[in-house]
Design a protein around this motif. Structure first.
Motif, PDB file in Angstrom:
ATOM      1  N   HIS A  62      -1.857   1.046  -2.094  1.00 24.86           N
ATOM      2  CA  HIS A  62      -3.096   0.739  -2.084  1.00 24.86           C
ATOM      3  C   HIS A  62      -4.079   1.308  -3.105  1.00 24.86           C
ATOM      4  CE1 HIS A  62      -1.777   2.500   2.243  1.00 24.86           C
ATOM      5  NE2 HIS A  62      -2.846   1.535   2.641  1.00 24.86           N
ATOM      6  N   LEU A  99      -9.977   2.609   0.990  1.00 18.78           N
ATOM      7  CA  LEU A  99      -8.958   2.015   1.231  1.00 18.78           C
ATOM      8  C   LEU A  99      -9.090   0.294   0.778  1.00 18.78           C
ATOM      9  CD1 LEU A  99      -7.255   4.990   1.830  1.00 18.78           C
ATOM     10  CD2 LEU A  99      -7.461   4.489  -0.271  1.00 18.78           C
ATOM     11  N   CYS A 126      -5.454  -2.566   1.298  1.00 18.93           N
ATOM     12  CA  CYS A 126      -4.073  -2.628   1.401  1.00 18.93           C
ATOM     13  C   CYS A 126      -4.146  -3.634  -0.235  1.00 18.93           C
ATOM     14  CB  CYS A 126      -3.442  -3.413   2.723  1.00 18.93           C
ATOM     15  SG  CYS A 126      -4.276  -2.047   3.825  1.00 18.93           S
ATOM     16  N   ASP A 142      -4.793   8.062  -0.286  1.00 22.85           N
ATOM     17  CA  ASP A 142      -4.373   7.156   0.751  1.00 22.85           C
ATOM     18  C   ASP A 142      -3.486   8.422   1.746  1.00 22.85           C
ATOM     19  OD1 ASP A 142      -1.799   6.873  -0.831  1.00 22.85           O
ATOM     20  OD2 ASP A 142      -1.844   4.956  -0.524  1.00 22.85           O
TER      21      ASP A 142
END
Length: 211
Positions: free
Chosen positions: A38, A47, A49, A166
Motif C-alpha cells: 500500500h 491508502l 493499492c 495499513d
C-alpha cells in the motif's frame, strides 16, 4: 404473481456483480492475491493499492517528498516501555486498543481507535499523548504518515508495537465488521486475539538500553 427471469433491463440490478479486481493505483496493473503493498496518498489522506515494483520505486530515499509514500513493512516491539496504568488513563481512550501516527502536513501526532463506526479520532490534546508516549522509544522512530504506534491494554498490561499504518486500518475494518453489542462480542474478541498474535509473531524486539 408471475415468476421467471427478470427482464433484460432489470438484470443489471438483480444479477450479483463479480468482485472488482484491485489494481495498482499508479500503473493500473491487476493485483492478484489478498496481500499487496500500500501507499499513503498524502493529499487525500487515504491508502492506495500498489504493485510491488511501484511500491519499491517509492520506497527509495528521496521518493518520500511527493504525493504518494510507500508503507514500509517493519514491525518492532518495545518490551521495556513504561506505559503503565497511569499513562494509559492519561490517554483517555475508551477502548483497549489505540494507534498513533505522525501527520506530516499537521506536524503532530494523531490518535485513533477502532469503534463500531470505524476509525475514531481522539479529541485529547496532543500534549497529553506525548506525555504518555514518552514511555516508549518507539514513538520517536515513527516514519510520518506510513507507520503507527499500536497499543493494546488488556489484563493489566500494555503491549506496545511499531507497525505499518495499513495494518491498523485493517484492524479497524475487521472490528467494524465483527463488532456486536456494547463490548464487541465474542467474535470480535477472538479476531482481536488472532490479530495481535500475528503482530507478536512479526515484531522484532527493540534492542539497547533506554536513553
Amino acid at each position: 404473481m408471475p415468476s421467471g427471469p427478470a427482464p433484460r433491463g432489470l438484470r443489471r440490478f438483480t444479477t450479483p456483480r463479480p468482485p472488482r479486481q484491485e489494481q495498482c493505483e499508479l500503473c493500473g496493473v491487476p493485483l492478484d492475491g489478498e496481500r499487496h503493498r500500500h501507499l499513503v496518498d498524502t493529499e487525500k489522506r487515504a491508502l492506495a493499492c500498489a504493485c510491488a515494483p511501484c511500491a519499491q520505486l517509492l520506497a527509495h530515499d528521496g521518493a518520500s517528498s511527493g504525493r504518494f509514500r510507500a508503507v514500509p513493512g517493519r514491525f518492532l516491539s518495545d518490551p521495556r516501555h513504561r506505559i503503565d496504568d497511569t499513562a494509559w488513563e492519561l490517554l483517555r481512550i475508551p477502548v483497549g486498543v489505540a494507534f498513533f501516527f505522525r501527520n506530516a502536513a499537521l506536524d503532530r501526532l494523531v490518535a485513533m481507535y477502532p469503534s463500531p463506526a470505524g476509525a475514531t479520532e481522539s479529541e485529547l490534546e496532543p500534549v497529553a499523548w506525548q506525555t504518555a508516549l514518552a514511555g516508549t522509544r518507539l514513538a520517536a522512530l515513527l516514519e510520518p504518515d506510513v507507520e503507527a504506534l499500536l497499543l493494546r491494554r488488556a489484563e493489566g498490561r500494555t503491549e506496545c508495537y511499531l507497525v505499518p499504518i495499513d495494518l491498523c486500518y485493517e484492524l479497524v475494518g475487521r472490528m467494524r465488521l465483527r463488532w456486536q453489542g456494547f463490548d464487541g462480542g465474542a467474535e470480535a474478541r477472538a479476531d482481536l486475539e488472532a490479530f495481535f498474535a500475528y503482530v507478536r509473531q512479526q515484531a522484532r524486539a527493540l534492542q539497547g538500553s533506554r536513553p
